[in-house]
Structures are given as structure tokens and as C-alpha cells.
Design an enzyme around this catalytic site. Structure first.
Site, mmCIF file in Angstrom:
data_model
loop_
_atom_site.group_PDB
_atom_site.id
_atom_site.type_symbol
_atom_site.label_atom_id
_atom_site.label_comp_id
_atom_site.label_asym_id
_atom_site.label_seq_id
_atom_site.Cartn_x
_atom_site.Cartn_y
_atom_site.Cartn_z
ATOM 1 N N SER A 185 -22.740 -7.486 -34.593
ATOM 2 C CA SER A 185 -21.720 -6.852 -35.880
ATOM 3 C C SER A 185 -20.590 -6.643 -35.297
ATOM 4 O O SER A 185 -19.328 -6.772 -36.099
ATOM 5 C CB SER A 185 -22.535 -5.387 -36.159
ATOM 6 N N TYR A 186 -20.372 -6.366 -34.048
ATOM 7 C CA TYR A 186 -18.894 -6.280 -33.549
ATOM 8 C C TYR A 186 -18.285 -7.437 -33.616
ATOM 9 O O TYR A 186 -17.235 -7.788 -34.309
ATOM 10 C CB TYR A 186 -19.019 -5.652 -31.935
#
Length: 276
Positions: A185-186
């Protein structure tokens, strides 16, 4: 001597109480830029965190002022959209209209598509990572892409409303943005930041605003363990791990008059860690 033409400009630097953000704030201030330092204190405990994450911005502000520069600080959570106009209001009240925006703040947490047994077999033999969830996705995107988009939009709105013709936006990404196993997600949220940056460069150039991205390589801000640092040093073409100041100098360049013909570009500041 090269004059970057930054004397008297006003900047907002997000996530500037430590690491790369603090180095950027100090480097800009050294060129005569008045800096509003945004920050958010986080608990020191947790994966990838250390004492600097829990620190305020007083030390950075004091260092700038001691060196003869101008700085103020504001603590606020960029996951809250209401933070965006308040940052500009505070900077304008203290120094005047904002001409430089550096989006450095980031939310980071690990997550993975793999179930735990596969993690042990494939990537993380010594531990486990949490799975991708709606919450892990939203926490990363709220700060790393949505806040960046809103900050750029606010910058552009105020810039155009006052008829300004000179502006700089520099967004800080990561070398893992094309795809980041274990930090999915980062990495994806930073990839979105890069897309927003290119779109902003195309739309805002006619108003005198350049928009560029810095993608740091391995930078020692406290998270690189000694054994990993040694491995990076052995593999790096320039023979060392990066320092926050290495990235800060690239940001200053992109804000300078010398970079007036650069927009929509991504510069990998990694000491040769990645070569295009």
C-alpha cells in the site's frame, strides 16, 4: 558562485521534524527561504519507528533561527483534509504567500498479499507481516497521495488567485513505487503521488509552476540496521549509504532558478542505487 534565486521565498515542508524533511527545511532556510515546518509526532514504538518520530519540531526551528533563518512549525495530521488550508493560512500569516511546496510527509506501514505461511517460505522467514486491508490501504493513501493532491490544489488555487508567476512543487516518492513487496500500500500510494505530480506539471506550467519528484534511494534516517548499512555500502557505486542532506540538496536544486526548465520529472537520488 551560483545564485539559486531563493532569497525571500516562502516554503511549506511537510514531515519536517526529522530525517529528510528536516534536512530540506534547513537547506532551504540556508538559501534565505522562510519555512513553515509541518510535522506530526508518532509513537516511537512500532515497526520501522524510532525516537525521532516522536520528536517535535522545536530543534529544527531553533537550528534554523540560530543560523539566521526564519522558521515556524505547525503540528497537524495530513490524513485530515482540513489540515491543508490551515497550513497555508499559517504560512501566509507568518511569512507571506507560499511559493515553494515540498511534500515530504509519509505514512508507512508494512502489508502484504501473502498469507503467513507463504511469507515464511518466500520473503520473511524471521517474522510475519499484516495482510492488505481496507484500513492499511486507506491510511497510506490518505497521507501519501490524497493529501499531496489536496496540497498541490491549494497551492495552485492561491497562486493563480493572486496572479503569481513563479512557483515550485517538489514531491518526495520512493524507489519502490513501481511495486513494493511487503509494503504494497505504501508503494502504490507513492506511485499515485508520481502520477499526480506529472498531471500537475502539465496543468500548472502555464502559470509558472514547476512540479518534480525526488525518489530517494537508501537514506539513513535511523531505520537502516548496521548489517544492512554495511551491505548497502558494499553494493553502492558511490560506496556509502545516503544521508538526508543528499536528498535535501536535490530538492533545493529543483526549487532553484537553475531548474527552471525542469518539470514533470522524477530524479532518483540514490547514489547509483538505481540507474535508468
Amino acid at each position: 558562485m551560483i545564485d539559486p534565486g531563493l532569497e525571500g521565498k516562502v516554503a511549506i515542508v511537510t514531515g519536517a521534524n526529522h530525517g529528510i524533511g528536516a534536512a530540506v527545511a534547513q537547506a532551504l532556510a540556508a538559501q534565505g527561504v522562510a519555512v513553515l515546518i509541518h510535522y506530526l509526532r508518532l509513537p516511537a514504538e512500532g515497526i520501522g519507528r524510532h525516537a525521532a518520530h516522536a520528536a517535535g519540531a522545536d530543534a529544527v526551528v531553533q537550528a534554523i533561527r540560530t543560523a539566521g533563518g526564519r522558521a515556524e512549525a505547525l503540528e497537524a495530521d495530513l490524513a485530515d483534509p482540513a489540515t491543508v488550508p490551515s497550513l497555508f493560512d499559517r504560512a501566509e500569516a507568518a511569512f507571506g504567500p507560499v511559493e515553494i511546496l515540498v511534500n515530504n510527509a509519509a505514512h508507512w506501514e508494512p502489508d502484504t498479499f501473502l498469507p503467513e505461511p507463504a511469507q515464511r517460505e518466500q520473503l520473511w522467514p524471521s517474522g510475519s507481516l499484516p495482510p492488505v486491508t481496507a484500513e492499511s490501504h486507506d491510511r497510506s493513501f490518505a497521507v501519501n497521495s490524497r493529501a499531496v493532491a489536496l496540497l498541490m490544489a491549494e497551492f495552485a488555487h492561491r497562486h493563480i488567485a493572486r496572479g503569481a508567476r513563479w512557483g515550485r512543487i517538489v514531491n518526495v516518492s520512493t524507489g519502490g513505487s513501481p511495486g513494493f513487496p511487503g509494503e504494497v500500500s505504501y508503494g502504490a500510494s507513492k506511485h499515485a503521488l508520481e502520477s499526480y505530480s506529472r498531471a500537475a506539471a502539465a496543468e500548472l506550467g502555464r502559470h509558472g509552476i514547476t512540479v518534480n519528484v525526488v525518489s530517494p534511494g537508501p537514506i539513513q534516517t535511523g531505520w537502516i540496521a548496521p548489517e544492512l548499512e554495511e551491505r548497502i555500502r558494499e553494493e553502492a557505486p558511490l560506496g556509502r549509504v545516503g544521508r538526508p542532506e543528499d536528498v535535501a540538496d536535490v530538492v533545493v536544486f529543483l526549487a532553484s532558478e537553475q531548474a527552471r526548465w525542469l518539470t514533470g520529472q522524477l530524479l532518483h537520488a540514490g547514489g547509483g542505487h538505481r540507474m535508468w
